[in-house]
Motif scaffolding. Structure first.
Motif, PDB file in Angstrom:
ATOM      1  N   ARG B  49       1.343  -1.341   0.312  1.00  0.00           N
ATOM      2  CA  ARG B  49       0.211   0.066  -0.370  1.00  0.00           C
ATOM      3  C   ARG B  49       0.467   1.343   0.245  1.00  0.00           C
ATOM      4  NH1 ARG B  49      -3.943  -2.666   4.037  1.00  0.00           N
ATOM      5  NH2 ARG B  49      -4.908  -4.085   3.111  1.00  0.00           N
ATOM      6  N   HIS B  52       0.768   4.274   2.615  1.00  0.00           N
ATOM      7  CA  HIS B  52      -0.015   3.964   3.580  1.00  0.00           C
ATOM      8  C   HIS B  52       0.303   4.709   4.204  1.00  0.00           C
ATOM      9  CE1 HIS B  52       1.875   2.213   6.533  1.00  0.00           C
ATOM     10  NE2 HIS B  52       3.376   2.039   5.339  1.00  0.00           N
ATOM     11  N   THR B 192     -13.286   3.301   7.322  1.00  0.00           N
ATOM     12  CA  THR B 192     -13.249   1.975   6.081  1.00  0.00           C
ATOM     13  C   THR B 192     -12.152   2.351   5.659  1.00  0.00           C
ATOM     14  OG1 THR B 192     -15.165   1.747   6.644  1.00  0.00           O
ATOM     15  CG2 THR B 192     -14.494   0.925   4.995  1.00  0.00           C
ATOM     16  N   ASN B 196      -8.442   0.602   5.186  1.00  0.00           N
ATOM     17  CA  ASN B 196      -7.968  -0.431   4.371  1.00  0.00           C
ATOM     18  C   ASN B 196      -6.938   0.319   3.587  1.00  0.00           C
ATOM     19  OD1 ASN B 196     -10.712  -2.161   3.923  1.00  0.00           O
ATOM     20  ND2 ASN B 196     -11.505  -0.351   2.721  1.00  0.00           N
TER      21      ASN B 196
END
Ligand SMILES: [Zn+2]
Ligand SMILES: [Zn+2]
Ligand SMILES: [Zn+2]
Lengths: 206, 215
Positions: B49, B52, B192, B196
């Motif tokens: 990711r 991130h 959310t 993620n």
């Protein structure tokens, strides 16, 4: 990705449940990175999961026998259980709501209890088949496990809002406490179950 | 063989065990946007990711700001026969205390308010200094706290409860969704998205790296 043909446990390694570090640690020693006590498998997973699941199953009875709330409109109304609440939603034509409440309050907790018992028994007898299916059930439980809390939140919202004196009031009843206990117990039960045991038992018994 | 807290098995390859079936994998560095799945059971082991840290930090900060808005305004307002009532996240949580059900009050307070807020605070405590290039004291402990309480935050389920209450009450009275409902929807989206975006493996790697006291 390269794979090794074995599990961490069979290689004398332990994966930290918190930070995922894989180390050659002895049982119950702290993780070198995050200090979490390390265990090759969740300790006494089966016993703990059995106890929590049985407690949840037992409390599910009073949670359904005792009413969870009383809706009084124009001086009329009586305490209703979870199922009676679903029935009255159907009577007033609120099908989608009835479905949501039924799934969240009946299907999810009962489904969790049934799935947990099935997984526990399958590990005890060393079932070698349906591994993928059992893992799928375990994941299903993880994803939808929380949704049984809807009814608890619903009761708190309704009782706070509907205080219209003689016109309408909604009061909570004792069943909410039992149902809350069922929700908490099933969440703990699902968390103490170790899915790696499904694979272990399928391979250990011959 | 152990360097930077990671069990290294070869050049740039990290030993990884599946959390669901314990199968061992040698994980090469993942290309951007890649997801690594377990060979045996298909569980997601890790995913790369990019950015991130900053992304998670921004979204977590937004979540915390939205929490203050959600708490300051009513979620739903009810109008019936000239009377008006309203419910907020907090007033709804403590209401059952008037009926002696303190066990339910605690359950609702923890899952809808305290755990989600504590999760945000713990994440910010670890991420903010990390973005600026240093490790805060007690980062290991705080990130462990964030990890262990995250399954107990139930904002999504709470949102469904609000929607069900809204539809159910529309039948008997006039229900007006308050400002907090929209803020709660935005909060749900941000939390959310933050979940993620978060690459916990990379954060543990960084925490382990700065921590020189460990092998
Ligand atoms: Zn660890
Ligand atoms: Zn696996
Ligand atoms: Zn991770």
């Amino acid at each position: 990705m390269a794979i090794l043909d074995l599990t961490a446990k069979s290689s004398g390694l332990i994966r930290c449940p918190v930070c995922a570090l894989v180390t050659p640690s002895p049982e119950n020693h702290p993780c070198p990175r995050c200090a979490t006590p390390l265990h090759a498998r969740k300790p006494s997973s089966l016993q703990k999961t059995w106890a929590l699941t049985m407690a949840a199953a037992l409390l599910y009875i009073p949670a359904n026998i005792f009413p969870i709330m009383t809706v009084v409109q124009m001086g009329q109304g009586e305490p209703k259980t979870i199922l009676a609440g679903v029935a009255s939603l159907i009577e007033t034509g609120m099908w989608p709501l009835a479905m949501i409440v039924f799934i969240a309050s009946v299907v999810v907790p009962l489904g969790k209890i049934v799935i947990l018992i099935y997984l526990l028994v399958s590990v005890h007898v060393g079932l070698k088949t349906y591994i993928k299916e059992r893992i799928a059930l375990y994941r299903l439980m993880e994803v939808f496990g929380h949704w049984s809390m809807v009814d608890i939140f619903l009761v708190t919202l309704l009782t706070t809002l509907v205080k219209m004196g003689a016109l309408a009031t909604i009061e909570p009843n004792r069943g909410v406490s039992f149902f809350g206990a069922v929700v908490v117990l099933t969440i703990f039960a699902a968390r103490t179950f170790d899915p790696r045991l499904i694979w272990d038992s399928a391979h250990d018994h011959g | 063989m152990v360097s930077h807290g990671i069990w290294v098995v070869g050049p740039e390859r990290v030993l990884f065990a599946c959390h669901e079936c314990d199968w061992l994998h040698r994980m090469p560095p993942l290309p951007e946007g890649a997801v690594a799945r377990c060979r045996r059971c298909g569980a997601v082991l890790a995913s790369s990711r990019p950015d991130h840290l900053v992304r998670t930090l921004t979204l977590t900060f937004a979540t915390l700001v939205l929490f203050t808005i959600v708490n300051a305004f009513p979620l739903l307002e009810l109008k019936l026969g000239g009377r008006e009532t309203s419910v907020t996240l907090l007033s709804g949580a403590v209401e059952l205390g008037h009926h002696g059900m303190w066990d339910v009050v605690i359950l609702v307070l923890l899952t809808s308010l305290l755990f989600p807020i504590l999760h945000c605070v713990a994440l910010l405590y670890v991420l903010m200094p990390m973005v600026m290039g240093y490790k805060p004291p007690g980062a290991v402990w705080m990130f462990r706290v964030a990890h262990s309480i995250s399954p107990w935050g139930m904002i999504g389920v709470y949102m469904l409860g609000v929607l069900v209450a809204f539809v159910k009450l529309s039948d008997m009275a006039t229900v007006v969704p308050g400002v907090a409902v929209y803020a709660l929807a935005a909060l749900l989206f941000c939390s959310t998205a933050a979940g993620n975006a978060l690459d916990c493996c990379d954060i543990w790697r960084r925490i382990g790296e700065v921590d020189d006291g460990h092998p």
